[in-house]
Design an enzyme around this catalytic site. Structure first.
Site, mmCIF file in Angstrom:
data_model
loop_
_atom_site.group_PDB
_atom_site.id
_atom_site.type_symbol
_atom_site.label_atom_id
_atom_site.label_comp_id
_atom_site.label_asym_id
_atom_site.label_seq_id
_atom_site.Cartn_x
_atom_site.Cartn_y
_atom_site.Cartn_z
ATOM 1 N N LYS A 110 4.862 9.079 8.684
ATOM 2 C CA LYS A 110 4.675 8.542 10.034
ATOM 3 C C LYS A 110 5.699 9.070 11.041
ATOM 4 O O LYS A 110 5.505 10.142 11.591
ATOM 5 C CB LYS A 110 4.665 7.006 9.982
ATOM 6 N N ASP B 243 9.335 2.812 -0.708
ATOM 7 C CA ASP B 243 8.331 3.444 0.142
ATOM 8 C C ASP B 243 8.610 3.000 1.578
ATOM 9 O O ASP B 243 8.246 1.893 1.982
ATOM 10 C CB ASP B 243 6.928 3.016 -0.306
ATOM 11 N N TYR C 206 0.866 -1.180 0.000
ATOM 12 C CA TYR C 206 0.000 0.000 0.000
ATOM 13 C C TYR C 206 0.900 1.227 0.000
ATOM 14 O O TYR C 206 1.850 1.305 0.772
ATOM 15 C CB TYR C 206 -0.884 0.000 1.249
HETATM 16 N N1 PMP Z 1 3.023 4.120 2.184
HETATM 17 C C1 PMP Z 1 2.976 3.185 3.149
HETATM 18 C C2 PMP Z 1 3.979 2.081 3.139
HETATM 19 C C3 PMP Z 1 2.006 3.269 4.152
HETATM 20 O O1 PMP Z 1 1.957 2.326 5.095
HETATM 21 C C4 PMP Z 1 1.088 4.335 4.129
HETATM 22 C C5 PMP Z 1 0.000 4.489 5.179
HETATM 23 N N2 PMP Z 1 -0.181 3.488 6.063
HETATM 24 C C6 PMP Z 1 1.181 5.273 3.107
HETATM 25 C C7 PMP Z 1 2.165 5.144 2.151
HETATM 26 C C8 PMP Z 1 0.247 6.438 3.058
HETATM 27 O O2 PMP Z 1 0.501 7.306 4.084
HETATM 28 P P1 PMP Z 1 -0.653 8.308 4.611
HETATM 29 O O3 PMP Z 1 -1.689 7.449 5.232
HETATM 30 O O4 PMP Z 1 0.073 9.182 5.559
HETATM 31 O O5 PMP Z 1 -1.151 9.045 3.428
#
Ligand code: PMP
Length: 426
Positions: free
Chosen positions: A266, A238, A143
Site C-alpha cells: 500500500k 503483516d 486478511y
Molecule cells: N495484508 C493486509 C493486512 C492487507 O490489508 C492486504 C490487502 N488489503 C494484503 C495483505 C494483500 O495486499 P494486496 O491486496 O496488495 O495483495
C-alpha cells in the site's frame, strides 16, 4: 444519478468476473452499484457521472497524502521520461531499501515485490524454508492477501462475501494453517503445546484492519513474541495496512515489538503496485540468489513504483504528519460517535491514528466474532445514505476508513453532518 457508472458496470460484467478486478469493489455487501471513478485529487474523488465524493477509501490505504500529491506526481513524471521498466538493478531500489530500513528498524534487509499478497506469500515461504517446518498460525478475521495458505478464515473480501475458505485451495495445504481467534493468546499457547515443533511462523496484523479496525492490547503481541521465540518459530507482522500508517515505523514502533519478518504494501507504493517483505539479515539472506529459498519478479522494484513510493515516504519521515493525522482521526471518529449518539443509533467506533471503523453494535468489537455480530443491514443503509450525500466509504462493514493529510476540517465537518443525517435515517 450514477447512470454512466451503471452502464459501465453492465459492460464490465460481460468481460470481467463480477465487473471488478477485486471482489469487494463490486459492492455486493452494501447492495449499491459501484461508482466508476474517473479522477481524484486530494481527498476528493469523482465518478463517471461527474459526482464528487469525499474519499475515505484512499485506494484501501495507499493514498495517505491524498490523491495526486504534487511531489508524488512530479517524481513519477521525472522517472517516466527515462523508461518504465528495465528488469535490471537501479539506484532507486537501493534508495527505497535504505529508506525502509531507516523507518522500520526491525527490517535489516528487504525485498520488493508487486503486491501485499506477494509479500506475505513470499515471507511465509521464507519462514518455512528457514525453519524447515510447514505449519502456520494465523488469526480469524485477519486478511493477508489471497495466497493459498492464508485464505483460511480470512477477513476483508473473504469475510464480506461470507466465504469460509476458498475452493481451489488444496485441503492438503489448508491443513497446515492453524486459525485462532484474534488476540486469544491462550489458544496460541495451546497450538504451540500441540504442534510447536511443526510451526514455522505466526503471522498477524498487529493492528487488524480487515475485520474492520481492531486494535489489540500489547500483551497479545508481546505474548506472540515470547511464544515464537520459545519454540524457534518466526513472528511475521503483516503491516500492509499499518505500515507507515499508524506511525512511521508501523505498529511495531507503537507497541515496541521486534518481529522477525515484516510485510509491507500500500503506502510504500504511493498508489502504484508495490509490496515488500523484510527483516532480520540472517533470515533474509536465505533468499535466492544468496540462499536457496526462491522468490522473483519481472517487475519487482519497478522504477515508477519506487519513485512514487519514495516520494511518499520522504514526506512521511516528518513525524509531525502523524500527529496531525491522529488529531484528524480523533475529530472524525469521536465526531461519528457523537453524531450517532445524538441520533439514537448504537455504534462502536474502533480507531487508531488515521484509520477506524464504524460497527453497528453496542458491544465492544475485539475479534472476528464480535465484528461479525454487528448489524450488516444497518451498515448497508448507512453506506447508501453516505454515498448519496457525497461520502465515499469502503462498501463493506469489514473494512477501515482511511484519512489522508489532504482531508481538511471542512471535509471532516461535512462528513459528520452527512453521518448525522444517515444515522437519523436508520
Ligand atoms: N495484508 C493486509 C493486512 C492487507 O490489508 C492486504 C490487502 N488489503 C494484503 C495483505 C494483500 O495486499 P494486496 O491486496 O496488495 O495483495
Amino acid at each position: 444519478m450514477r447512470k454512466k457508472s451503471g452502464l459501465l458496470f453492465e459492460r464490465a460484467g460481460e468481460l470481467i468476473p463480477g465487473g471488478v478486478n477485486s471482489p469487494v469493489r463490486a459492492g455486493n455487501a452494501v447492495g449499491v452499484l459501484p461508482p466508476f471513478i474517473t479522477e481524484a485529487k486530494g481527498c476528493l474523488i469523482r465518478d463517471a457521472d461527474g459526482n464528487e465524493y469525499i474519499d475515505f477509501v484512499c485506494s484501501w490505504g495507499p493514498m495517505i497524502l491524498g490523491h495526486a500529491h504534487p511531489d508524488v506526481i512530479r517524481a513519477v513524471q521525472e522517472r517516466l521520461e527515462r523508461g518504465t521498466s528495465y528488469g535490471a538493478p537501479t539506484e532507486i531500489e537501493v534508495d527505497m531499501a535504505e529508506t525502509i530500513a531507516e523507518m522500520v528498524p526491525s527490517i535489516e534487509m528487504v525485498r520488493m515485490v508487486n503486491s501485499g499478497t506477494e509479500a506475505t506469500m513470499s515471507a511465509i515461504r521464507l519462514a518455512r524454508g528457514v525453519t524447515g517446518r510447514d505449519k502456520l498460525v494465523k488469526f480469524e478475521g485477519c486478511y493477508h492477501g489471497h495466497a493459498d495458505s492464508l485464505l483460511v478464515s480470512a477477513g476483508s473480501g473473504v469475510a464480506t462475501l461470507g466465504i469460509p475458505g476458498s475452493p481451489g485451495v488444496p485441503a492438503d495445504l489448508a491443513r497446515h494453517t492453524i486459525s485462532i481467534p484474534f488476540a486469544d493468546l491462550e489458544s496460541v499457547r495451546r497450538a504451540f503445546r500441540k504442534y510447536g515443533s511443526e510451526i514455522a511462523a505466526v503471522i498477524v496484523e498487529p493492528v487488524a484492519g480487515n475485520m474492520g479496525v481492531v486494535v489489540p492490547d500489547k500483551p497479545f503481541l508481546s505474548g506472540l513474541r515470547e511464544i515464537t521465540r520459545e519454540f524457534d518459530a518466526l513472528l511475521i507482522f503483516d503491516e500492509v495496512i499499518s505500515g507507515f500508517r499508524v506511525a512511521p515505523g508501523g505498529a511495531q514502533e507503537i507497541y515496541g515489538i521486534v518481529p522477525d519478518l515484516t510485510c509491507l504494501g500500500k503506502i510504500i507504493g504511493g498508489g502504484l503496485p508495490v509490496g515488500a517483505f523484510g527483516g532480520r539479515k540472517d533470515i533474509m539472506s536465505r533468499l535466492a540468489p544468496v540462499g536457496e529459498v526462491y522468490q522473483a519478479g519481472t517487475l519487482s522494484g519497478n522504477p515508477l513504483a519506487m519513485a512514487a513510493g519514495l516520494a511518499t515516504l520522504n514526506i512521511l519521515k516528518n513525524k509531525d504528519i502523524y500527529k496531525e493525522l491522529e488529531e484528524k482521526g480523533n475529530r472524525l471518529f469521536s465526531g461519528l460517535e457523537t453524531a450517532a449518539r445524538a441520533a439514537g443509533a448504537e455504534i462502536v467506533v474502533n480507531h487508531i491514528g488515521s484509520i477506524g471503523s464504524v460497527f453497528f453494535t453496542s458491544d465492544p468489537v475485539t475479534d472476528f466474532a464480535s465484528a461479525r455480530a454487528s448489524d450488516g443491514e444497518r451498515f448497508k443503509k448507512f453506506y447508501a445514505r453516505m454515498l448519496d450525500q457525497g461520502v465515499y466509504l469502503a462498501p463493506s462493514p469489514f473494512e477501515a476508513m482511511f484519512l489522508s493529510t489532504a482531508h481538511g476540517e471542512a471535509e471532516i465537518q461535512k462528513t459528520l453532518e452527512c453521518a448525522g443525517e444517515a444515522f437519523r435515517s436508520l
